[in-house]
Design a protein around this motif. Structure first.
Motif, PDB file in Angstrom:
ATOM      1  N   LEU A  27     -47.620 -13.730  -3.406  1.00  0.00           N
ATOM      2  CA  LEU A  27     -48.108 -14.515  -4.540  1.00  0.00           C
ATOM      3  C   LEU A  27     -49.361 -13.887  -5.143  1.00  0.00           C
ATOM      4  CD1 LEU A  27     -47.808 -18.314  -3.654  1.00  0.00           C
ATOM      5  CD2 LEU A  27     -46.813 -17.129  -5.611  1.00  0.00           C
ATOM      6  N   HIS A  32     -51.910 -19.940  -8.883  1.00  0.00           N
ATOM      7  CA  HIS A  32     -50.640 -20.331  -8.276  1.00  0.00           C
ATOM      8  C   HIS A  32     -50.770 -20.368  -6.747  1.00  0.00           C
ATOM      9  CE1 HIS A  32     -48.986 -19.683 -12.266  1.00  0.00           C
ATOM     10  NE2 HIS A  32     -47.821 -20.154 -11.854  1.00  0.00           N
ATOM     11  N   ARG A  33     -51.416 -19.377  -6.185  1.00  0.00           N
ATOM     12  CA  ARG A  33     -51.612 -19.347  -4.732  1.00  0.00           C
ATOM     13  C   ARG A  33     -52.528 -20.482  -4.292  1.00  0.00           C
ATOM     14  NH1 ARG A  33     -51.779 -15.484  -0.378  1.00  0.00           N
ATOM     15  NH2 ARG A  33     -53.325 -16.105   1.170  1.00  0.00           N
ATOM     16  N   LEU A 116     -40.150 -17.523  -5.154  1.00  0.00           N
ATOM     17  CA  LEU A 116     -41.508 -17.070  -5.428  1.00  0.00           C
ATOM     18  C   LEU A 116     -41.645 -16.584  -6.871  1.00  0.00           C
ATOM     19  CD1 LEU A 116     -42.790 -15.113  -2.287  1.00  0.00           C
ATOM     20  CD2 LEU A 116     -43.637 -17.268  -3.206  1.00  0.00           C
ATOM     21  N   HIS A 117     -40.636 -15.856  -7.334  1.00  0.00           N
ATOM     22  CA  HIS A 117     -40.669 -15.344  -8.707  1.00  0.00           C
ATOM     23  C   HIS A 117     -40.660 -16.496  -9.712  1.00  0.00           C
ATOM     24  CE1 HIS A 117     -39.888 -12.863 -12.215  1.00  0.00           C
ATOM     25  NE2 HIS A 117     -38.823 -13.599 -12.479  1.00  0.00           N
ATOM     26  N   TYR A 119     -41.628 -19.520  -9.319  1.00  0.00           N
ATOM     27  CA  TYR A 119     -42.901 -20.237  -9.269  1.00  0.00           C
ATOM     28  C   TYR A 119     -43.996 -19.450  -9.997  1.00  0.00           C
ATOM     29  CZ  TYR A 119     -47.128 -22.336  -7.231  1.00  0.00           C
ATOM     30  OH  TYR A 119     -48.356 -22.941  -7.050  1.00  0.00           O
ATOM     31  N   LYS A 120     -44.038 -18.146  -9.783  1.00  0.00           N
ATOM     32  CA  LYS A 120     -45.086 -17.319 -10.385  1.00  0.00           C
ATOM     33  C   LYS A 120     -45.008 -17.291 -11.909  1.00  0.00           C
ATOM     34  CE  LYS A 120     -46.079 -13.341  -8.401  1.00  0.00           C
ATOM     35  NZ  LYS A 120     -45.903 -12.037  -7.710  1.00  0.00           N
TER      36      LYS A 120
END
Length: 355
Positions: A27, A32-33, A116-117, A119-120
């Motif tokens: 991340l 976001h993290r 993950l993608h 979300y990012k």
């Protein structure tokens, strides 16, 4: 309202792609993290998360938790030693659990590269962002439970409770456990397909833990946009396994999703503000039959999580009693029974063709 649209079965390459996982560290640094780390911390701060994860560290579920199942009495017989000896956590289990996840390294979490993608690239505050945050929180809690189980901290390694088997005349135990003592007593009955899970039995424990904490295994609408009128890629579903709850998958109301999102996003949740675990009721009208294959309903998180009913498995949709907990309206029951009848006829035709 129900969501049962047909979807083309997944290609094997799609299934393999979903096994590709990346470290939480991918991340990178940034909001976001920070938001996801805070969301995980908020869930871990709840009483239900603390007692649930402490049971994994202890090595056995509490007697009252094992009995808190859809059957109303659990899946072990009444004289199982669990119910005689494990009404409380073992001394030190709660403290050990607290220490383990206080020291937990979030970068050790392994998350789907696709998730993950997504979300990012989502914008904080958007519906897509909230949905993916909920998914990542559920996946993270699941992974934490998996890792705790793999540590092998059980206080009961040598007492034989987990492997105990009664005489063959104990109908309840052998009805639900025809192959003998289950690999683990942490079990959501519809998520025990250990042979196809990436982490095997540990994933089964993960499903049990997230179901206890969130109120059900957390699922999503994976259908192609436009493939049906009711497709909503931002919808969130729960698949519970508790006493006095439905066994069917239900969609969260907008108000329930909003409260969950607000809790996850909160910088400092006030005591008593956690919505976890979430319990559905008659207002959660949007239901999905767990008897139907995930490729058919399109409501799932990972394609490997459940298998369709076997031809000899009982179909609860064919019961004569109208249960308003499972079917809030008569139309719900009628439509579900129609699907069950189609399944029964299909099995009958397949059997005739084999003869």
């Amino acid at each position: 309202m129900e969501s049962q649209a047909t979807q083309k079965p997944a290609d094997i390459h799609d299934l393999e792609a979903k096994f590709q996982r990346l470290s939480f560290a991918n991340l990178g640094e940034g909001p976001h993290r920070d938001i996801l780390t805070r969301a995980i911390r908020n869930v871990l701060s709840t009483d239900i998360a603390e007692i649930t994860l402490a049971q994994i560290v202890d090595g056995l579920p509490l007697s009252e938790v094992e009995r808190d199942a859809y059957t109303g009495s659990g899946y072990l017989c009444g004289d199982h030693p669990l119910h005689k000896t494990h009404k409380q956590l073992c001394p030190g289990a709660l403290e050990k659990a607290r220490q383990l996840y206080a020291d937990f390294d979030v970068d050790s979490l392994q998350i789907s590269s696709k998730l993950l993608h997504e979300y990012k690239i989502s914008s904080p505050g958007s519906r897509a962002f909230q949905t993916r945050l909920i998914e990542l929180a559920a996946v993270s809690i699941h992974q934490i439970a998996v890792q705790l189980y793999k540590l092998g901290t059980s206080f009961h390694k040598d007492d034989g409770i987990a492997t105990w088997e009664p005489q063959k005349d104990h109908f309840l135990f052998w009805h639900y456990n025809p192959d003998g003592a289950p690999p683990t007593l942490f079990q959501h009955r519809q998520y025990r397909y250990y042979d196809q899970y990436p982490d095997g039995v540990a994933d089964g424990v993960g499903y049990w833990a997230e179901s206890r904490i969130f109120g059900g295994v957390v699922l999503f609408d994976r259908r192609e946009p436009g493939s049906a009128d009711d497709v909503d890629p931002e919808a969130v579903y729960l698949h519970p396994e508790r006493k006095f709850s439905t066994y069917r998958i239900y969609r969260l109301l907008d108000s329930q999703k909003r409260k969950l999102s607000q809790f996850l996003l909160s910088e400092a949740p006030l005591p008593g503000t956690s919505p976890l675990p979430i319990f559905g009721d008659k207002n959660n009208r949007w239901r999905v039959d767990p008897e139907e294959p995930v490729e058919t309903t399109g409501i799932y998180r990972d394609l490997w999580e459940r298998k369709p009913l076997g031809k000899d498995d009982p179909d609860l949709r064919l019961r004569d009693v109208i249960d308003t907990i499972d079917y809030p309206a008569e139309d719900d029951l009628r439509q579900a029974q129609e699907r069950a009848a189609i399944r029964r006829e299909r099995n009958w035709l397949e059997e005739c063709n084999r003869q």
